[in-house]
Design a protein around this motif. Sequence first.
Motif, PDB file in Angstrom:
ATOM      1  N   UNK A  30      16.337  17.825  -4.026  1.00  0.00           N
ATOM      2  CA  UNK A  30      15.708  16.941  -3.111  1.00  0.00           C
ATOM      3  C   UNK A  30      16.015  17.386  -1.735  1.00  0.00           C
ATOM      4  N   UNK A  31      14.937  17.808  -0.933  1.00  0.00           N
ATOM      5  CA  UNK A  31      15.089  18.556   0.193  1.00  0.00           C
ATOM      6  C   UNK A  31      15.337  17.584   1.273  1.00  0.00           C
ATOM      7  N   UNK A  32      16.255  17.964   2.173  1.00  0.00           N
ATOM      8  CA  UNK A  32      16.882  16.938   3.218  1.00  0.00           C
ATOM      9  C   UNK A  32      16.763  17.757   4.771  1.00  0.00           C
ATOM     10  N   UNK A  33      16.447  16.910   5.672  1.00  0.00           N
ATOM     11  CA  UNK A  33      16.341  17.519   7.123  1.00  0.00           C
ATOM     12  C   UNK A  33      17.853  17.977   7.527  1.00  0.00           C
ATOM     13  N   UNK A  34      17.666  19.349   8.033  1.00  0.00           N
ATOM     14  CA  UNK A  34      18.908  19.835   8.575  1.00  0.00           C
ATOM     15  C   UNK A  34      19.169  19.188  10.043  1.00  0.00           C
ATOM     16  N   UNK A  35      20.286  18.631  10.261  1.00  0.00           N
ATOM     17  CA  UNK A  35      20.522  17.877  11.658  1.00  0.00           C
ATOM     18  C   UNK A  35      21.246  18.899  12.648  1.00  0.00           C
ATOM     19  N   UNK A  36      21.455  20.068  11.876  1.00  0.00           N
ATOM     20  CA  UNK A  36      22.448  21.074  12.972  1.00  0.00           C
ATOM     21  C   UNK A  36      21.255  21.650  14.057  1.00  0.00           C
ATOM     22  N   UNK A  37      21.817  21.889  15.217  1.00  0.00           N
ATOM     23  CA  UNK A  37      20.850  22.349  16.195  1.00  0.00           C
ATOM     24  C   UNK A  37      21.206  23.754  16.041  1.00  0.00           C
ATOM     25  N   UNK A  38      22.388  24.253  15.273  1.00  0.00           N
ATOM     26  CA  UNK A  38      22.696  25.483  15.287  1.00  0.00           C
ATOM     27  C   UNK A  38      21.964  26.296  13.919  1.00  0.00           C
ATOM     28  N   UNK A  39      20.957  27.264  14.240  1.00  0.00           N
ATOM     29  CA  UNK A  39      20.457  27.493  12.890  1.00  0.00           C
ATOM     30  C   UNK A  39      21.093  28.311  11.884  1.00  0.00           C
ATOM     31  N   UNK A  40      22.380  28.751  12.331  1.00  0.00           N
ATOM     32  CA  UNK A  40      23.181  29.106  11.412  1.00  0.00           C
ATOM     33  C   UNK A  40      24.123  28.173  10.626  1.00  0.00           C
ATOM     34  N   UNK A  41      24.111  26.977  10.879  1.00  0.00           N
ATOM     35  CA  UNK A  41      24.773  25.799  10.147  1.00  0.00           C
ATOM     36  C   UNK A  41      23.879  24.672   9.507  1.00  0.00           C
ATOM     37  N   UNK A  42      24.443  23.830   8.824  1.00  0.00           N
ATOM     38  CA  UNK A  42      23.796  22.730   8.492  1.00  0.00           C
ATOM     39  C   UNK A  42      24.286  21.375   8.425  1.00  0.00           C
ATOM     40  N   UNK A  43      23.606  20.248   8.545  1.00  0.00           N
ATOM     41  CA  UNK A  43      24.265  19.127   8.427  1.00  0.00           C
ATOM     42  C   UNK A  43      23.408  18.348   7.898  1.00  0.00           C
ATOM     43  N   UNK A  44      23.418  17.755   6.708  1.00  0.00           N
ATOM     44  CA  UNK A  44      22.568  17.031   5.949  1.00  0.00           C
ATOM     45  C   UNK A  44      22.305  15.537   6.698  1.00  0.00           C
ATOM     46  N   UNK A  45      21.015  15.267   6.929  1.00  0.00           N
ATOM     47  CA  UNK A  45      20.588  14.174   7.617  1.00  0.00           C
ATOM     48  C   UNK A  45      20.985  12.905   6.770  1.00  0.00           C
ATOM     49  N   UNK A  46      21.738  12.029   7.329  1.00  0.00           N
ATOM     50  CA  UNK A  46      22.142  10.865   6.552  1.00  0.00           C
ATOM     51  C   UNK A  46      21.250  10.111   6.047  1.00  0.00           C
ATOM     52  N   UNK A  47      19.973   9.869   6.530  1.00  0.00           N
ATOM     53  CA  UNK A  47      19.187   8.916   5.987  1.00  0.00           C
ATOM     54  C   UNK A  47      18.514   9.727   4.722  1.00  0.00           C
ATOM     55  N   UNK A  48      18.386  10.954   4.863  1.00  0.00           N
ATOM     56  CA  UNK A  48      17.886  11.735   3.531  1.00  0.00           C
ATOM     57  C   UNK A  48      18.878  11.720   2.568  1.00  0.00           C
ATOM     58  N   UNK A  49      20.060  11.800   2.899  1.00  0.00           N
ATOM     59  CA  UNK A  49      21.150  11.780   1.652  1.00  0.00           C
ATOM     60  C   UNK A  49      21.058  10.388   1.233  1.00  0.00           C
ATOM     61  N   UNK A  50      21.038   9.025   1.976  1.00  0.00           N
ATOM     62  CA  UNK A  50      20.659   7.875   1.363  1.00  0.00           C
ATOM     63  C   UNK A  50      19.585   7.842   0.554  1.00  0.00           C
TER      64      UNK A  50
END
Length: 149
Positions: A47-67
């Motif tokens: 289930x694809x999620x938005x990556x909230x990280x502004x650093x292209x070499x990192x990731x942070x799963x968008x909380x709404x997409x996780x929910x």
Amino acid sequence: MDKRDVGSGFVISRAAVQEIMRHAKFESPRECCGLLLGSALLIEEAHAARNDSSDPRRYRVNPEDHFQAIQVARSSGRSVLGVYHSHPGKPPAPSPTDLAGASYHDYVYLIVSPQSEIEDPVSAGNLKAFWLRDGQATGVALRMESPSS
Ligand SMILES: [Zn+2]
């Protein structure tokens, strides 16, 4: 899920592998991320999620997409088993940032190194699974479901 309950490891559906590869290639050279839906030791769906990280070499799963992924899983009697993200141009091994940011001890973490056309990225070593706990990474056995299963 506890380490000792995993036995021979996780099985991932062909469809989930294809979706993870598609997503990783689409976002490259940025990292992508998403959730893994399934039951017990079978990862059925990515289930694809938005990556909230502004650093292209990192990731942070968008909380709404996780929910939303949790809701989708529950509505079909499944659960979120873990998280995937990509390492464009790097090996699929957890970075110090991945270890520090892994906040779900019962999640399996899949890391993909997106490559062009590979039939089975799991066997090829481009898609790997880990437990990330207490600052330590432990490899978890993973195989793609056989066409007949
Ligand atoms: Zn990473």
